[in-house]
Design a protein around this motif. Structure first.
Motif, PDB file in Angstrom:
ATOM      1  N   UNK A 106       0.832  -1.199   0.000  1.00  0.00           N
ATOM      2  CA  UNK A 106       0.000   0.000   0.000  1.00  0.00           C
ATOM      3  C   UNK A 106       0.869   1.252   0.000  1.00  0.00           C
ATOM      4  N   UNK A 107       0.261   2.365  -0.392  1.00  0.00           N
ATOM      5  CA  UNK A 107       0.992   3.634  -0.440  1.00  0.00           C
ATOM      6  C   UNK A 107       0.061   4.772  -0.062  1.00  0.00           C
ATOM      7  N   UNK A 108       0.634   5.844   0.446  1.00  0.00           N
ATOM      8  CA  UNK A 108      -0.143   7.038   0.781  1.00  0.00           C
ATOM      9  C   UNK A 108      -0.502   7.777  -0.503  1.00  0.00           C
ATOM     10  N   UNK A 109      -1.737   8.217  -0.597  1.00  0.00           N
ATOM     11  CA  UNK A 109      -2.164   8.978  -1.769  1.00  0.00           C
ATOM     12  C   UNK A 109      -2.554   8.126  -2.953  1.00  0.00           C
TER      13      UNK A 109
ATOM     14  N   UNK B 192      -6.312  12.469  11.740  1.00  0.00           N
ATOM     15  CA  UNK B 192      -5.196  13.420  11.782  1.00  0.00           C
ATOM     16  C   UNK B 192      -3.886  12.835  11.268  1.00  0.00           C
ATOM     17  N   UNK B 193      -3.899  11.633  10.755  1.00  0.00           N
ATOM     18  CA  UNK B 193      -2.681  10.997  10.252  1.00  0.00           C
ATOM     19  C   UNK B 193      -2.811  10.752   8.750  1.00  0.00           C
ATOM     20  N   UNK B 194      -1.701  10.818   8.029  1.00  0.00           N
ATOM     21  CA  UNK B 194      -1.752  10.387   6.621  1.00  0.00           C
ATOM     22  C   UNK B 194      -2.066   8.896   6.568  1.00  0.00           C
ATOM     23  N   UNK B 195      -2.900   8.505   5.627  1.00  0.00           N
ATOM     24  CA  UNK B 195      -3.358   7.121   5.550  1.00  0.00           C
ATOM     25  C   UNK B 195      -2.830   6.421   4.312  1.00  0.00           C
ATOM     26  N   UNK B 196      -2.489   5.150   4.502  1.00  0.00           N
ATOM     27  CA  UNK B 196      -2.258   4.297   3.338  1.00  0.00           C
ATOM     28  C   UNK B 196      -3.588   4.133   2.597  1.00  0.00           C
TER      29      UNK B 196
ATOM     30  N   UNK C 146       2.558   7.324   9.642  1.00  0.00           N
ATOM     31  CA  UNK C 146       1.524   6.953   8.672  1.00  0.00           C
ATOM     32  C   UNK C 146       0.612   5.893   9.286  1.00  0.00           C
ATOM     33  N   UNK C 147      -0.674   6.012   9.042  1.00  0.00           N
ATOM     34  CA  UNK C 147      -1.635   5.064   9.607  1.00  0.00           C
ATOM     35  C   UNK C 147      -2.284   4.235   8.505  1.00  0.00           C
ATOM     36  N   UNK C 148      -2.726   3.056   8.890  1.00  0.00           N
ATOM     37  CA  UNK C 148      -3.481   2.197   7.985  1.00  0.00           C
ATOM     38  C   UNK C 148      -4.809   1.863   8.655  1.00  0.00           C
ATOM     39  N   UNK C 149      -5.887   1.990   7.904  1.00  0.00           N
ATOM     40  CA  UNK C 149      -7.198   1.646   8.442  1.00  0.00           C
ATOM     41  C   UNK C 149      -7.313   0.132   8.567  1.00  0.00           C
ATOM     42  N   UNK C 150      -7.767  -0.311   9.730  1.00  0.00           N
ATOM     43  CA  UNK C 150      -7.909  -1.745   9.972  1.00  0.00           C
ATOM     44  C   UNK C 150      -9.333  -2.026  10.440  1.00  0.00           C
ATOM     45  N   UNK C 151     -10.023  -2.864   9.679  1.00  0.00           N
ATOM     46  CA  UNK C 151     -11.337  -3.352  10.119  1.00  0.00           C
ATOM     47  C   UNK C 151     -11.071  -4.445  11.149  1.00  0.00           C
ATOM     48  N   UNK C 152     -11.244  -4.094  12.417  1.00  0.00           N
ATOM     49  CA  UNK C 152     -10.898  -5.008  13.507  1.00  0.00           C
ATOM     50  C   UNK C 152     -11.880  -6.162  13.644  1.00  0.00           C
TER      51      UNK C 152
ATOM     52  N   UNK D 261     -10.601   4.855   2.549  1.00  0.00           N
ATOM     53  CA  UNK D 261      -9.546   5.636   3.187  1.00  0.00           C
ATOM     54  C   UNK D 261      -9.569   7.085   2.709  1.00  0.00           C
ATOM     55  N   UNK D 262     -10.170   7.319   1.544  1.00  0.00           N
ATOM     56  CA  UNK D 262     -10.231   8.675   1.006  1.00  0.00           C
ATOM     57  C   UNK D 262     -11.125   9.563   1.870  1.00  0.00           C
ATOM     58  N   UNK D 263     -12.320   9.086   2.195  1.00  0.00           N
ATOM     59  CA  UNK D 263     -13.244   9.903   2.983  1.00  0.00           C
ATOM     60  C   UNK D 263     -12.906   9.862   4.473  1.00  0.00           C
ATOM     61  N   UNK D 264     -12.508   8.703   4.984  1.00  0.00           N
ATOM     62  CA  UNK D 264     -12.147   8.621   6.404  1.00  0.00           C
ATOM     63  C   UNK D 264     -10.882   9.420   6.673  1.00  0.00           C
ATOM     64  N   UNK D 265     -10.015   9.503   5.671  1.00  0.00           N
ATOM     65  CA  UNK D 265      -8.783  10.277   5.829  1.00  0.00           C
ATOM     66  C   UNK D 265      -9.035  11.747   6.110  1.00  0.00           C
ATOM     67  N   UNK D 266     -10.217  12.250   5.743  1.00  0.00           N
ATOM     68  CA  UNK D 266     -10.536  13.649   5.983  1.00  0.00           C
ATOM     69  C   UNK D 266     -10.829  13.946   7.448  1.00  0.00           C
ATOM     70  N   UNK D 267     -11.142  12.896   8.224  1.00  0.00           N
ATOM     71  CA  UNK D 267     -11.451  13.116   9.641  1.00  0.00           C
ATOM     72  C   UNK D 267     -10.405  12.478  10.544  1.00  0.00           C
TER      73      UNK D 267
END
Length: 262
Positions: free
Chosen positions: A59-62, A175-179, A111-117, A167-173
Protein backbone atom coordinates in the motif's frame (compact mmCIF):
# COMPACT_ATOMS: atom_id res chain seq x y z
CA UNK A 1 -45.97 -20.26 -48.05
CA UNK A 2 -46.70 -16.87 -49.51
CA UNK A 3 -48.35 -15.81 -46.25
CA UNK A 4 -44.86 -15.38 -44.77
CA UNK A 5 -44.52 -12.25 -46.94
CA UNK A 6 -47.51 -10.61 -45.32
CA UNK A 7 -46.92 -7.61 -43.05
CA UNK A 8 -47.99 -9.52 -39.94
CA UNK A 9 -45.70 -12.48 -40.49
CA UNK A 10 -42.79 -10.32 -41.66
CA UNK A 11 -43.04 -8.28 -38.45
CA UNK A 12 -43.27 -11.48 -36.43
CA UNK A 13 -40.17 -12.83 -38.17
CA UNK A 14 -38.17 -9.67 -37.48
CA UNK A 15 -39.19 -9.71 -33.81
CA UNK A 16 -38.03 -13.33 -33.50
CA UNK A 17 -34.69 -12.51 -35.15
CA UNK A 18 -34.14 -9.58 -32.76
CA UNK A 19 -35.05 -11.76 -29.76
CA UNK A 20 -32.77 -14.57 -30.90
CA UNK A 21 -29.83 -12.25 -31.50
CA UNK A 22 -30.38 -10.53 -28.15
CA UNK A 23 -30.48 -13.91 -26.40
CA UNK A 24 -27.22 -14.97 -28.03
CA UNK A 25 -25.59 -11.68 -27.04
CA UNK A 26 -26.81 -11.94 -23.45
CA UNK A 27 -25.65 -15.56 -23.26
CA UNK A 28 -22.20 -14.59 -24.51
CA UNK A 29 -22.15 -11.73 -21.99
CA UNK A 30 -22.82 -14.17 -19.15
CA UNK A 31 -20.06 -16.49 -20.37
CA UNK A 32 -17.67 -13.52 -20.58
CA UNK A 33 -18.58 -12.68 -16.97
CA UNK A 34 -17.85 -16.30 -16.09
CA UNK A 35 -14.37 -15.97 -17.61
CA UNK A 36 -13.80 -12.74 -15.67
CA UNK A 37 -14.98 -14.35 -12.43
CA UNK A 38 -12.67 -17.32 -12.94
CA UNK A 39 -9.77 -14.94 -13.54
CA UNK A 40 -10.68 -13.07 -10.34
CA UNK A 41 -10.91 -16.37 -8.47
CA UNK A 42 -7.41 -17.35 -9.61
CA UNK A 43 -6.04 -13.97 -8.52
CA UNK A 44 -7.81 -14.08 -5.15
CA UNK A 45 -6.70 -17.65 -4.48
CA UNK A 46 -3.12 -16.76 -5.31
CA UNK A 47 -3.23 -13.71 -3.01
CA UNK A 48 -4.86 -15.63 -0.16
CA UNK A 49 -2.04 -18.18 -0.18
CA UNK A 50 0.81 -15.70 -0.66
CA UNK A 51 3.07 -15.06 2.35
CA UNK A 52 2.38 -11.80 4.25
CA UNK A 53 4.24 -8.70 3.04
CA UNK A 54 5.01 -5.45 4.89
CA UNK A 55 2.20 -2.95 4.49
CA UNK A 56 4.55 -0.39 2.92
CA UNK A 57 5.44 -2.88 0.17
CA UNK A 58 1.82 -3.19 -0.97
CA UNK A 59 0.00 0.00 0.00
CA UNK A 60 0.99 3.63 -0.44
CA UNK A 61 -0.14 7.04 0.78
CA UNK A 62 -2.16 8.98 -1.77
CA UNK A 63 -2.94 5.93 -3.88
CA UNK A 64 -5.81 3.52 -3.41
CA UNK A 65 -5.15 -0.17 -3.00
CA UNK A 66 -4.79 -1.95 -6.35
CA UNK A 67 -7.30 -4.59 -7.38
CA UNK A 68 -4.39 -6.89 -8.18
CA UNK A 69 -3.38 -6.75 -4.48
CA UNK A 70 -6.84 -7.33 -3.01
CA UNK A 71 -6.95 -10.20 -0.50
CA UNK A 72 -3.16 -10.10 -0.18
CA UNK A 73 -1.97 -10.50 3.41
CA UNK A 74 0.15 -7.68 4.83
CA UNK A 75 1.60 -6.94 8.27
CA UNK A 76 1.93 -3.65 10.12
CA UNK A 77 3.14 -2.59 13.56
CA UNK A 78 2.01 0.47 15.49
CA UNK A 79 -0.44 1.80 18.03
CA UNK A 80 -4.20 2.09 17.75
CA UNK A 81 -5.82 5.53 17.54
CA UNK A 82 -9.06 4.67 19.27
CA UNK A 83 -10.31 8.27 19.20
CA UNK A 84 -10.56 7.96 15.41
CA UNK A 85 -12.44 4.63 15.46
CA UNK A 86 -15.18 4.55 12.82
CA UNK A 87 -18.17 2.21 12.86
CA UNK A 88 -19.55 0.67 9.67
CA UNK A 89 -23.30 0.26 9.98
CA UNK A 90 -25.67 -2.34 8.55
CA UNK A 91 -23.30 -5.31 8.56
CA UNK A 92 -25.54 -8.34 9.02
CA UNK A 93 -24.26 -11.81 9.88
CA UNK A 94 -26.39 -14.89 10.39
CA UNK A 95 -29.47 -12.66 10.22
CA UNK A 96 -28.15 -10.59 13.14
CA UNK A 97 -27.72 -6.82 12.87
CA UNK A 98 -24.29 -5.46 13.67
CA UNK A 99 -21.41 -3.16 12.82
CA UNK A 100 -17.76 -3.40 11.78
CA UNK A 101 -15.20 -1.57 13.91
CA UNK A 102 -12.53 0.29 11.93
CA UNK A 103 -9.56 1.84 13.74
CA UNK A 104 -6.42 3.51 12.35
CA UNK A 105 -3.16 1.81 13.28
CA UNK A 106 -0.43 4.46 13.46
CA UNK A 107 2.97 3.12 12.41
CA UNK A 108 6.34 4.34 13.68
CA UNK A 109 6.75 6.83 10.81
CA UNK A 110 3.40 8.49 11.59
CA UNK A 111 1.52 6.95 8.67
CA UNK A 112 -1.64 5.06 9.61
CA UNK A 113 -3.48 2.20 7.98
CA UNK A 114 -7.20 1.65 8.44
CA UNK A 115 -7.91 -1.74 9.97
CA UNK A 116 -11.34 -3.35 10.12
CA UNK A 117 -10.90 -5.01 13.51
CA UNK A 118 -13.99 -7.16 13.10
CA UNK A 119 -17.74 -7.44 13.52
CA UNK A 120 -19.90 -7.05 16.59
CA UNK A 121 -23.63 -7.39 17.20
CA UNK A 122 -25.37 -4.05 17.54
CA UNK A 123 -28.67 -2.36 16.80
CA UNK A 124 -28.71 -0.58 13.45
CA UNK A 125 -31.20 2.15 14.30
CA UNK A 126 -28.95 4.86 12.86
CA UNK A 127 -29.79 7.38 15.58
CA UNK A 128 -26.82 6.77 17.92
CA UNK A 129 -23.28 5.60 17.39
CA UNK A 130 -22.78 2.27 19.19
CA UNK A 131 -19.99 2.04 21.75
CA UNK A 132 -17.10 -0.17 20.64
CA UNK A 133 -14.57 -2.23 22.62
CA UNK A 134 -11.27 -0.47 23.22
CA UNK A 135 -8.30 -1.79 21.23
CA UNK A 136 -5.14 -3.16 22.84
CA UNK A 137 -2.89 -0.48 24.30
CA UNK A 138 0.75 -0.18 23.33
CA UNK A 139 2.49 -1.41 20.20
CA UNK A 140 0.85 -4.27 18.35
CA UNK A 141 1.59 -6.16 15.16
CA UNK A 142 -1.36 -6.98 12.96
CA UNK A 143 -1.88 -9.11 9.88
CA UNK A 144 -4.78 -8.47 7.57
CA UNK A 145 -6.19 -8.81 4.08
CA UNK A 146 -5.91 -5.85 1.72
CA UNK A 147 -9.22 -4.43 0.49
CA UNK A 148 -9.84 -1.70 -2.04
CA UNK A 149 -11.82 1.41 -1.14
CA UNK A 150 -15.57 1.48 -1.57
CA UNK A 151 -17.06 4.32 -3.61
CA UNK A 152 -20.24 6.39 -3.63
CA UNK A 153 -22.34 8.15 -1.02
CA UNK A 154 -22.13 5.17 1.35
CA UNK A 155 -18.54 6.18 2.18
CA UNK A 156 -19.58 9.59 3.57
CA UNK A 157 -18.46 9.95 7.20
CA UNK A 158 -21.12 11.21 9.58
CA UNK A 159 -20.22 11.33 13.26
CA UNK A 160 -17.46 8.72 12.83
CA UNK A 161 -19.99 6.44 11.18
CA UNK A 162 -20.14 5.16 7.60
CA UNK A 163 -21.91 2.54 5.55
CA UNK A 164 -18.86 1.55 3.48
CA UNK A 165 -15.12 1.93 4.06
CA UNK A 166 -12.91 4.29 2.07
CA UNK A 167 -9.55 5.64 3.19
CA UNK A 168 -10.23 8.67 1.01
CA UNK A 169 -13.24 9.90 2.98
CA UNK A 170 -12.15 8.62 6.40
CA UNK A 171 -8.78 10.28 5.83
CA UNK A 172 -10.54 13.65 5.98
CA UNK A 173 -11.45 13.12 9.64
CA UNK A 174 -8.22 11.40 10.73
CA UNK A 175 -5.20 13.42 11.78
CA UNK A 176 -2.68 11.00 10.25
CA UNK A 177 -1.75 10.39 6.62
CA UNK A 178 -3.36 7.12 5.55
CA UNK A 179 -2.26 4.30 3.34
CA UNK A 180 -4.74 3.79 0.51
CA UNK A 181 -7.27 1.03 0.98
CA UNK A 182 -7.77 -0.79 4.27
CA UNK A 183 -7.14 -4.12 6.00
CA UNK A 184 -9.41 -6.84 7.32
CA UNK A 185 -7.78 -8.00 10.55
CA UNK A 186 -6.93 -11.70 10.72
CA UNK A 187 -4.51 -11.76 13.68
CA UNK A 188 -2.89 -9.48 16.23
CA UNK A 189 0.05 -9.83 18.59
CA UNK A 190 -0.44 -9.44 21.47
CA UNK A 191 -3.99 -10.73 21.22
CA UNK A 192 -6.87 -8.31 21.68
CA UNK A 193 -8.57 -8.27 25.07
CA UNK A 194 -11.99 -7.90 23.47
CA UNK A 195 -12.39 -10.20 20.48
CA UNK A 196 -14.54 -9.25 17.49
CA UNK A 197 -15.99 -11.38 14.74
CA UNK A 198 -13.45 -12.61 12.19
CA UNK A 199 -13.56 -11.28 8.61
CA UNK A 200 -15.65 -13.03 6.00
CA UNK A 201 -13.64 -14.48 3.11
CA UNK A 202 -14.80 -14.20 -0.51
CA UNK A 203 -16.65 -17.07 -2.13
CA UNK A 204 -14.44 -18.83 -4.67
CA UNK A 205 -16.93 -20.29 -7.15
CA UNK A 206 -18.25 -19.78 -10.66
CA UNK A 207 -21.48 -18.16 -9.54
CA UNK A 208 -24.65 -18.44 -11.65
CA UNK A 209 -23.15 -17.16 -14.92
CA UNK A 210 -22.84 -20.55 -16.68
CA UNK A 211 -26.49 -21.48 -16.17
CA UNK A 212 -27.65 -17.94 -16.95
CA UNK A 213 -25.75 -18.14 -20.24
CA UNK A 214 -27.37 -21.46 -21.12
CA UNK A 215 -30.79 -20.07 -20.27
CA UNK A 216 -30.36 -17.10 -22.59
CA UNK A 217 -29.23 -19.37 -25.45
CA UNK A 218 -32.19 -21.65 -24.79
CA UNK A 219 -34.58 -18.69 -24.98
CA UNK A 220 -33.11 -17.75 -28.37
CA UNK A 221 -33.46 -21.31 -29.68
CA UNK A 222 -36.99 -21.51 -28.30
CA UNK A 223 -37.96 -18.33 -30.16
CA UNK A 224 -36.72 -19.72 -33.49
CA UNK A 225 -38.31 -23.14 -32.97
CA UNK A 226 -41.57 -21.52 -31.88
CA UNK A 227 -41.68 -19.36 -35.00
CA UNK A 228 -41.07 -22.38 -37.25
CA UNK A 229 -43.82 -24.33 -35.49
CA UNK A 230 -46.34 -21.50 -35.79
CA UNK A 231 -45.46 -21.01 -39.46
CA UNK A 232 -45.94 -24.71 -40.14
CA UNK A 233 -49.23 -24.72 -38.25
CA UNK A 234 -50.43 -21.74 -40.30
CA UNK A 235 -49.41 -23.54 -43.50
CA UNK A 236 -51.34 -26.65 -42.50
CA UNK A 237 -54.46 -24.64 -41.65
CA UNK A 238 -54.35 -22.88 -45.02
CA UNK A 239 -53.72 -26.14 -46.88
CA UNK A 240 -56.51 -28.18 -45.21
CA UNK A 241 -59.50 -26.14 -46.52
CA UNK A 242 -58.03 -26.25 -50.04
CA UNK A 243 -57.61 -30.01 -49.90
CA UNK A 244 -61.15 -30.44 -48.57
CA UNK A 245 -62.51 -28.24 -51.34
CA UNK A 246 -60.74 -30.26 -54.04
CA UNK A 247 -62.03 -33.49 -52.49
CA UNK A 248 -65.61 -32.19 -52.49
CA UNK A 249 -65.43 -31.07 -56.14
CA UNK A 250 -64.01 -34.33 -57.41
CA UNK A 251 -67.17 -36.58 -57.24
CA UNK A 252 -69.38 -33.86 -58.80
CA UNK A 253 -67.09 -33.65 -61.81
CA UNK A 254 -67.14 -37.44 -62.14
CA UNK A 255 -70.96 -37.54 -62.05
CA UNK A 256 -71.18 -34.85 -64.74
CA UNK A 257 -68.71 -36.76 -66.92
CA UNK A 258 -70.73 -39.98 -66.48
CA UNK A 259 -73.98 -38.24 -67.39
CA UNK A 260 -72.52 -36.93 -70.63
CA UNK A 261 -71.50 -40.39 -71.70
CA UNK A 262 -74.94 -41.80 -71.02
Amino acid sequence: MGFLLSRRWAGFFLAVIVLALASVWLGNWQFNRLDERRADNRRITQNLHAPPAPVSAVLAVGRGARVADEWRKVTASGTWDDKATVVVRYRTRNEMAGIDVVTPLVTSNGTAVLVDRGWMSSGNNGSTRPSTPAPTRGTVTVTGYVRVNATGDATTVDGLSVRAISSTTIGKVVSHPLYGGFLLLTSQAPKATHGLGAPELPEIDDGPHFFYGLQWWFFGLLAVVGFCYLAYDEYQQRRTPKAASESAEGPAVDREHHAVHE
